[in-house]
Enzyme design. Structure first.
Site, PDB file in Angstrom:
ATOM      1  N   GLY A  34       0.818  -1.216   0.000  1.00 35.19           N
ATOM      2  CA  GLY A  34       0.000   0.000   0.000  1.00 35.19           C
ATOM      3  C   GLY A  34       0.841   1.251   0.000  1.00 35.19           C
ATOM      4  O   GLY A  34       0.689   2.113   0.873  1.00 35.19           O
ATOM      5  N   THR A  44       1.234   3.623  -2.508  1.00 34.52           N
ATOM      6  CA  THR A  44       0.908   4.635  -3.520  1.00 34.52           C
ATOM      7  C   THR A  44       0.510   5.965  -2.903  1.00 34.52           C
ATOM      8  O   THR A  44       0.561   6.998  -3.570  1.00 34.52           O
ATOM      9  CB  THR A  44      -0.272   4.152  -4.378  1.00 34.52           C
ATOM     10  OG1 THR A  44      -1.314   3.755  -3.485  1.00 34.52           O
ATOM     11  CG2 THR A  44       0.122   2.999  -5.268  1.00 34.52           C
ATOM     12  N   ASN A  83       1.519  -2.421   5.490  1.00 32.56           N
ATOM     13  CA  ASN A  83       0.861  -1.117   5.695  1.00 32.56           C
ATOM     14  C   ASN A  83      -0.525  -1.036   5.079  1.00 32.56           C
ATOM     15  O   ASN A  83      -1.400  -0.354   5.625  1.00 32.56           O
ATOM     16  CB  ASN A  83       1.758  -0.011   5.104  1.00 32.56           C
ATOM     17  CG  ASN A  83       1.010   1.299   4.958  1.00 32.56           C
ATOM     18  OD1 ASN A  83       0.799   2.030   5.934  1.00 32.56           O
ATOM     19  ND2 ASN A  83       0.571   1.614   3.739  1.00 32.56           N
ATOM     20  N   TYR A 141     -12.990  -2.865  11.693  1.00 33.57           N
ATOM     21  CA  TYR A 141     -11.636  -2.293  11.697  1.00 33.57           C
ATOM     22  C   TYR A 141     -10.896  -2.652  12.987  1.00 33.57           C
ATOM     23  O   TYR A 141      -9.751  -3.118  12.958  1.00 33.57           O
ATOM     24  CB  TYR A 141     -11.746  -0.778  11.538  1.00 33.57           C
ATOM     25  CG  TYR A 141     -10.430  -0.061  11.314  1.00 33.57           C
ATOM     26  CD1 TYR A 141      -9.748  -0.159  10.109  1.00 33.57           C
ATOM     27  CD2 TYR A 141      -9.872   0.743  12.311  1.00 33.57           C
ATOM     28  CE1 TYR A 141      -8.556   0.509   9.893  1.00 33.57           C
ATOM     29  CE2 TYR A 141      -8.687   1.431  12.101  1.00 33.57           C
ATOM     30  CZ  TYR A 141      -8.032   1.311  10.879  1.00 33.57           C
ATOM     31  OH  TYR A 141      -6.844   1.985  10.680  1.00 33.57           O
TER      32      TYR A 141
HETATM   33  N1  LIG Z   1      -4.864   7.456   8.427  1.00 37.44           N
HETATM   34  C1  LIG Z   1      -4.995   7.184   9.708  1.00 37.44           C
HETATM   35  O1  LIG Z   1      -5.438   8.028  10.511  1.00 37.44           O
HETATM   36  C2  LIG Z   1      -4.590   5.844  10.252  1.00 37.44           C
HETATM   37  C3  LIG Z   1      -4.666   5.656  11.636  1.00 37.44           C
HETATM   38  C4  LIG Z   1      -4.305   4.434  12.177  1.00 37.44           C
HETATM   39  C5  LIG Z   1      -3.876   3.425  11.342  1.00 37.44           C
HETATM   40  N2  LIG Z   1      -3.804   3.627  10.003  1.00 37.44           N
HETATM   41  C6  LIG Z   1      -3.351   2.512   9.184  1.00 37.44           C
HETATM   42  O2  LIG Z   1      -2.259   2.924   8.385  1.00 37.44           O
HETATM   43  C7  LIG Z   1      -2.253   2.202   7.164  1.00 37.44           C
HETATM   44  C8  LIG Z   1      -2.204   3.170   5.991  1.00 37.44           C
HETATM   45  O3  LIG Z   1      -3.313   4.032   6.083  1.00 37.44           O
HETATM   46  P1  LIG Z   1      -3.441   5.371   5.200  1.00 37.44           P
HETATM   47  O4  LIG Z   1      -4.223   6.312   6.003  1.00 37.44           O
HETATM   48  O5  LIG Z   1      -2.109   5.772   4.660  1.00 37.44           O
HETATM   49  O6  LIG Z   1      -4.393   4.827   4.013  1.00 37.44           O
HETATM   50  P2  LIG Z   1      -4.646   5.390   2.546  1.00 37.44           P
HETATM   51  O7  LIG Z   1      -4.133   6.779   2.395  1.00 37.44           O
HETATM   52  O8  LIG Z   1      -6.089   5.124   2.272  1.00 37.44           O
HETATM   53  O9  LIG Z   1      -3.748   4.416   1.632  1.00 37.44           O
HETATM   54  C9  LIG Z   1      -4.030   3.046   1.647  1.00 37.44           C
HETATM   55  C10 LIG Z   1      -3.005   2.278   0.843  1.00 37.44           C
HETATM   56  O10 LIG Z   1      -3.431   0.892   0.861  1.00 37.44           O
HETATM   57  C11 LIG Z   1      -3.690   0.460  -0.479  1.00 37.44           C
HETATM   58  N3  LIG Z   1      -4.891  -0.356  -0.537  1.00 37.44           N
HETATM   59  C12 LIG Z   1      -6.185   0.061  -0.372  1.00 37.44           C
HETATM   60  N4  LIG Z   1      -7.034  -0.959  -0.587  1.00 37.44           N
HETATM   61  C13 LIG Z   1      -6.264  -2.039  -0.916  1.00 37.44           C
HETATM   62  C14 LIG Z   1      -6.545  -3.366  -1.302  1.00 37.44           C
HETATM   63  N5  LIG Z   1      -7.795  -3.802  -1.428  1.00 37.44           N
HETATM   64  N6  LIG Z   1      -5.509  -4.193  -1.586  1.00 37.44           N
HETATM   65  C15 LIG Z   1      -4.245  -3.770  -1.496  1.00 37.44           C
HETATM   66  N7  LIG Z   1      -3.894  -2.523  -1.159  1.00 37.44           N
HETATM   67  C16 LIG Z   1      -4.896  -1.651  -0.885  1.00 37.44           C
HETATM   68  C17 LIG Z   1      -3.910   1.734  -1.298  1.00 37.44           C
HETATM   69  O11 LIG Z   1      -3.606   1.486  -2.658  1.00 37.44           O
HETATM   70  P3  LIG Z   1      -4.353   2.324  -3.844  1.00 37.44           P
HETATM   71  O12 LIG Z   1      -3.816   3.728  -3.797  1.00 37.44           O
HETATM   72  O13 LIG Z   1      -4.009   1.609  -5.083  1.00 37.44           O
HETATM   73  O14 LIG Z   1      -5.817   2.277  -3.524  1.00 37.44           O
HETATM   74  C18 LIG Z   1      -2.941   2.706  -0.620  1.00 37.44           C
HETATM   75  O15 LIG Z   1      -1.644   2.544  -1.121  1.00 37.44           O
HETATM   76  C19 LIG Z   1      -3.502   1.318   7.192  1.00 37.44           C
HETATM   77  O16 LIG Z   1      -3.166   0.030   7.646  1.00 37.44           O
HETATM   78  C20 LIG Z   1      -4.393   2.015   8.202  1.00 37.44           C
HETATM   79  O17 LIG Z   1      -5.317   1.133   8.824  1.00 37.44           O
HETATM   80  C21 LIG Z   1      -4.156   4.819   9.431  1.00 37.44           C
END
Ligand SMILES: NC(=O)c1ccc[n+]([C@@H]2O[C@H](COP(=O)([O-])OP(=O)(O)OC[C@H]3O[C@@H](n4cnc5c(N)ncnc54)[C@H](OP(=O)(O)O)[C@@H]3O)[C@@H](O)[C@H]2O)c1
Length: 250
Positions: free
Chosen positions: A14, A16, A91, A156
């Site tokens: 993930g 991108t 991730n 989640y």
């Molecule tokens: N943002 C927060 O506040 C937060 C807080 C706690 C934990 N987290 C955790 O941190 C991690 C990253 O979160 P983020 O906020 O950076 O998320 P994000 O901006 O939505 O990015 C998600 C990434 O995961 C990929 N992804 C989405 N659906 C997928 C699928 N079906 N199969 C494979 N890859 C997939 C996406 O690829 P595409 O671009 O191709 O869709 C993207 O690269 C996650 O595990 C999330 O649970 C985030």
């Protein structure tokens, strides 16, 4: 202390956007060769072409959708071809929110597939490679919603509590092989995922409830990952490091 990843191969799922992209950029800046994933075929093609042109293909992106078992299997087969993977950052993650009575089974399954099943499949193959090389660092991106929770987060939170359980269990098996396994739990990070769930007003209000008085940026999370994944981490394993600006302590 200077963290250096030259001669290391680092896998980030993930990568991108959001946290994963920041982690990948920071590893690249410290010399790593990268194995990365995204879900969009056209975007992956462009990212590979750009990396080929600008940095001799230092980043190799694979197109994989972890909600699709066949796509996931295909990626796992690709990973088996690597002789060396030094660092693995699980991730990729998704969130689907609803009251428990309303949660769709397909949404539940998708969250489990991306947040829990995919890390299991990846760790199963990567741990074998790391054991053979007697070196490895695995970091699972969990969440404070794997420590605490709130309404509408049943899928989640279940997945994030689960990934922490996997972290502890696997760390026990792998420490003797010099493979250290930890999780990092971000609080609220300003990424697409957060913006898809919270309105601007909710984000503003939330910031006032965080002792640090701001949401995190992806770099606040990447900094922790880069340390845990480095050779400076010699003895931390099976831990969950919370990076939330103090939120869970309030
Ligand atoms: N943002 C927060 O506040 C937060 C807080 C706690 C934990 N987290 C955790 O941190 C991690 C990253 O979160 P983020 O906020 O950076 O998320 P994000 O901006 O939505 O990015 C998600 C990434 O995961 C990929 N992804 C989405 N659906 C997928 C699928 N079906 N199969 C494979 N890859 C997939 C996406 O690829 P595409 O671009 O191709 O869709 C993207 O690269 C996650 O595990 C999330 O649970 C985030």
């Amino acid at each position: 202390m200077k963290i250096d990843y030259s001669n290391q191969v680092v896998l980030v799922t993930g990568a991108t956007r959001g946290i994963g992209k920041q982690i990948a950029d920071d590893f690249a800046g410290l010399g790593a060769k990268l194995i990365l994933t995204g879900t969009n075929k056209d975007q992956v093609k462009i990212l590979n072409e750009t990396s080929e042109k600008t940095e001799k293909g230092k980043r190799k992106f694979y197109c994989v959708d972890f909600t699709n078992a066949e796509s996931t299997e295909g990626f796992i087969e690709e990973l088996k071809r690597y002789e060396k993977i030094d660092v693995c950052v699980n991730n990729a993650g998704i969130n689907k929110i609803d009251y428990i009575a309303e949660v769709k089974t397909t949404d539940w399954d998708d969250v489990m597939s991306v947040n829990l099943r995919a890390p299991f499949m990846v760790i199963r193959v990567v741990s074998g490679i790391m054991k053979r090389n007697a070196y490895g660092r695995i970091i699972n991106i969990a969440s404070i919603l794997g420590v605490i929770s709130k309404e509408k987060r049943s899928a989640y939170s279940t997945s994030k509590f689960g990934i922490m359980g996997m972290t502890v269990a696997v760390s026990n098996e792998l420490a003797k092989h010099n493979v250290l396994v930890n999780s990092v739990s971000p609080g609220f990070v300003l990424t697409d995922l957060t913006r898809s769930i919270l309105s601007e007003k909710e984000i503003e209000d939330l910031a006032t409830q965080i002792p640090a008085q701001r949401l995190a940026g992806p770099v606040d999370i990447s900094n922790v990952v880069l340390f845990l994944a480095s050779s400076f981490n010699t003895y931390i394993t099976g831990q969950n490091i919370i990076a939330d600006g103090g939120f869970v302590n309030v």
